[in-house]
Design a protein around this motif. Structure first.
Motif, mmCIF file in Angstrom:
data_model
loop_
_atom_site.group_PDB
_atom_site.id
_atom_site.type_symbol
_atom_site.label_atom_id
_atom_site.label_comp_id
_atom_site.label_asym_id
_atom_site.label_seq_id
_atom_site.Cartn_x
_atom_site.Cartn_y
_atom_site.Cartn_z
ATOM 1 N N GLY A 120 -2.247 -1.369 11.176
ATOM 2 C CA GLY A 120 -1.738 -1.646 12.518
ATOM 3 C C GLY A 120 -0.222 -1.675 12.574
ATOM 4 N N VAL A 121 0.415 -0.975 11.657
ATOM 5 C CA VAL A 121 1.872 -0.968 11.559
ATOM 6 C C VAL A 121 2.413 0.353 12.075
ATOM 7 C CG1 VAL A 121 3.813 -1.021 9.948
ATOM 8 C CG2 VAL A 121 1.895 -2.579 9.627
ATOM 9 N N ILE A 122 3.440 0.277 12.877
ATOM 10 C CA ILE A 122 4.119 1.464 13.398
ATOM 11 C C ILE A 122 5.526 1.465 12.833
ATOM 12 C CG2 ILE A 122 4.978 2.615 15.469
ATOM 13 C CD1 ILE A 122 2.660 1.274 16.986
ATOM 14 N N GLY A 123 5.989 2.617 12.416
ATOM 15 C CA GLY A 123 7.340 2.721 11.869
ATOM 16 C C GLY A 123 7.336 2.632 10.347
ATOM 17 N N SER A 124 8.513 2.640 9.794
ATOM 18 C CA SER A 124 8.676 2.651 8.349
ATOM 19 C C SER A 124 8.521 1.255 7.748
ATOM 20 C CB SER A 124 10.070 3.192 7.999
ATOM 21 O OG SER A 124 10.277 3.133 6.608
ATOM 22 N N VAL A 125 7.988 1.219 6.540
ATOM 23 C CA VAL A 125 7.889 -0.045 5.793
ATOM 24 C C VAL A 125 8.739 0.015 4.522
ATOM 25 C CG1 VAL A 125 5.606 -0.677 6.666
ATOM 26 C CG2 VAL A 125 5.797 0.688 4.588
ATOM 27 N N ALA A 179 0.838 -1.209 0.000
ATOM 28 C CA ALA A 179 0.000 0.000 0.000
ATOM 29 C C ALA A 179 0.866 1.250 0.000
ATOM 30 C CB ALA A 179 -0.929 -0.005 1.212
ATOM 31 N N TRP A 180 1.942 1.239 0.772
ATOM 32 C CA TRP A 180 2.865 2.380 0.823
ATOM 33 C C TRP A 180 3.500 2.613 -0.534
ATOM 34 C CZ3 TRP A 180 8.110 2.619 -0.154
ATOM 35 C CH2 TRP A 180 8.725 3.821 0.160
ATOM 36 N N MET A 181 3.940 1.523 -1.200
ATOM 37 C CA MET A 181 4.571 1.660 -2.521
ATOM 38 C C MET A 181 3.625 2.331 -3.509
ATOM 39 S SD MET A 181 6.719 -1.800 -3.361
ATOM 40 C CE MET A 181 5.419 -2.951 -2.929
ATOM 41 N N VAL A 182 2.410 1.842 -3.577
ATOM 42 C CA VAL A 182 1.449 2.368 -4.544
ATOM 43 C C VAL A 182 1.048 3.799 -4.196
ATOM 44 C CG1 VAL A 182 -0.854 2.049 -5.528
ATOM 45 C CG2 VAL A 182 0.633 0.067 -5.174
ATOM 46 N N ALA A 183 0.762 4.048 -2.926
ATOM 47 C CA ALA A 183 0.356 5.399 -2.518
ATOM 48 C C ALA A 183 1.491 6.402 -2.698
ATOM 49 C CB ALA A 183 -0.113 5.387 -1.064
ATOM 50 N N THR A 184 2.700 5.997 -2.387
ATOM 51 C CA THR A 184 3.839 6.907 -2.524
ATOM 52 C C THR A 184 4.142 7.178 -3.989
ATOM 53 O OG1 THR A 184 4.743 6.091 -0.446
ATOM 54 C CG2 THR A 184 6.244 7.291 -1.858
ATOM 55 N N ALA A 185 4.136 6.142 -4.808
ATOM 56 C CA ALA A 185 4.402 6.328 -6.237
ATOM 57 C C ALA A 185 3.342 7.205 -6.892
ATOM 58 C CB ALA A 185 4.465 4.973 -6.934
ATOM 59 N N ASN A 186 2.128 7.146 -6.385
ATOM 60 C CA ASN A 186 1.040 7.958 -6.925
ATOM 61 C C ASN A 186 0.946 9.336 -6.280
ATOM 62 O OD1 ASN A 186 -0.667 6.525 -8.967
ATOM 63 N ND2 ASN A 186 -0.478 4.919 -7.430
ATOM 64 N N THR A 191 -0.145 10.055 -3.392
ATOM 65 C CA THR A 191 -1.429 10.201 -2.707
ATOM 66 C C THR A 191 -1.292 10.052 -1.194
ATOM 67 O OG1 THR A 191 -1.910 7.865 -3.102
ATOM 68 C CG2 THR A 191 -2.805 9.449 -4.673
ATOM 69 N N ALA A 192 -0.079 9.864 -0.730
ATOM 70 C CA ALA A 192 0.171 9.798 0.714
ATOM 71 C C ALA A 192 1.581 10.308 0.974
ATOM 72 C CB ALA A 192 0.038 8.363 1.237
ATOM 73 N N GLY A 193 1.780 10.812 2.161
ATOM 74 C CA GLY A 193 3.117 11.257 2.558
ATOM 75 C C GLY A 193 3.378 12.706 2.222
ATOM 76 N N ALA A 194 4.630 12.986 1.914
ATOM 77 C CA ALA A 194 5.092 14.353 1.721
ATOM 78 C C ALA A 194 4.367 15.071 0.579
ATOM 79 C CB ALA A 194 6.589 14.359 1.452
ATOM 80 N N TRP A 195 3.897 14.334 -0.431
ATOM 81 C CA TRP A 195 3.253 14.958 -1.587
ATOM 82 C C TRP A 195 1.768 15.165 -1.384
ATOM 83 C CZ3 TRP A 195 6.512 10.691 -2.076
ATOM 84 C CH2 TRP A 195 7.767 10.979 -2.579
ATOM 85 N N SER A 196 1.207 14.558 -0.359
ATOM 86 C CA SER A 196 -0.237 14.592 -0.182
ATOM 87 C C SER A 196 -0.648 15.584 0.898
ATOM 88 C CB SER A 196 -0.744 13.200 0.210
ATOM 89 O OG SER A 196 -2.096 13.251 0.561
ATOM 90 N N PRO A 197 -1.525 16.505 0.569
ATOM 91 C CA PRO A 197 -2.006 17.412 1.604
ATOM 92 C C PRO A 197 -2.994 16.717 2.549
ATOM 93 C CG PRO A 197 -3.118 17.865 -0.459
ATOM 94 C CD PRO A 197 -2.081 16.808 -0.740
ATOM 95 N N GLY A 198 -3.474 15.547 2.161
ATOM 96 C CA GLY A 198 -4.462 14.829 2.961
ATOM 97 C C GLY A 198 -3.852 13.712 3.785
ATOM 98 N N LEU A 199 -3.700 12.559 3.192
ATOM 99 C CA LEU A 199 -3.266 11.356 3.889
ATOM 100 C C LEU A 199 -1.768 11.364 4.181
ATOM 101 C CD1 LEU A 199 -4.179 8.525 4.887
ATOM 102 C CD2 LEU A 199 -3.547 7.669 2.620
ATOM 103 N N GLN A 200 -1.438 11.197 5.433
ATOM 104 C CA GLN A 200 -0.044 11.086 5.834
ATOM 105 C C GLN A 200 0.341 9.610 5.886
ATOM 106 O OE1 GLN A 200 2.033 13.818 6.191
ATOM 107 N NE2 GLN A 200 0.201 14.723 5.298
ATOM 108 N N THR A 201 1.615 9.324 5.709
ATOM 109 C CA THR A 201 2.095 7.946 5.705
ATOM 110 C C THR A 201 1.724 7.222 6.991
ATOM 111 O OG1 THR A 201 3.923 8.578 4.252
ATOM 112 C CG2 THR A 201 4.136 6.494 5.433
#
Length: 92
Positions: free
Chosen positions: A35-40, A8-15, A17-27
């Protein structure tokens, strides 16, 4: 769950739609859903290598290698950036 979160992180980050590029969803919010804490990113890197996807791109910005995995918004942005770069090179 960590592997699913990594996909999910790979797809969202590449798109973007999450993280530093997204004004909405944070990583962290995305990973919390699994239910995951920390980096994947390390797990994602392993999965990308196993799938034959290049891991040489910028950290935190995977290149999935298949345009079908990109959302239409992200594909449109890439095409626009490419076209802008081409038109700038013609102007020189």
């Amino acid at each position: 769950m960590r592997a699913a979160a990594a996909v999910a992180w790979m797809v969202a980050t590449a798109n973007h739609t999450a993280g530093a590029w997204s004004p909405g969803l944070q990583t962290a919010e995305l990973l919390d859903h699994f239910g995951v804490i920390g980096s994947v990113s390390d797990r994602a890197r392993i999965l990308m290598k196993a799938a034959g996807v290049s891991v040489d791109g910028a950290p935190g910005c995977p290149e999935l290698g298949d345009p079908a995995l990109l959302a239409s918004t992200r594909r449109r942005t890439i095409v626009h950036e490419r076209d802008s770069a081409e038109s700038e090179s013609w102007e020189r």
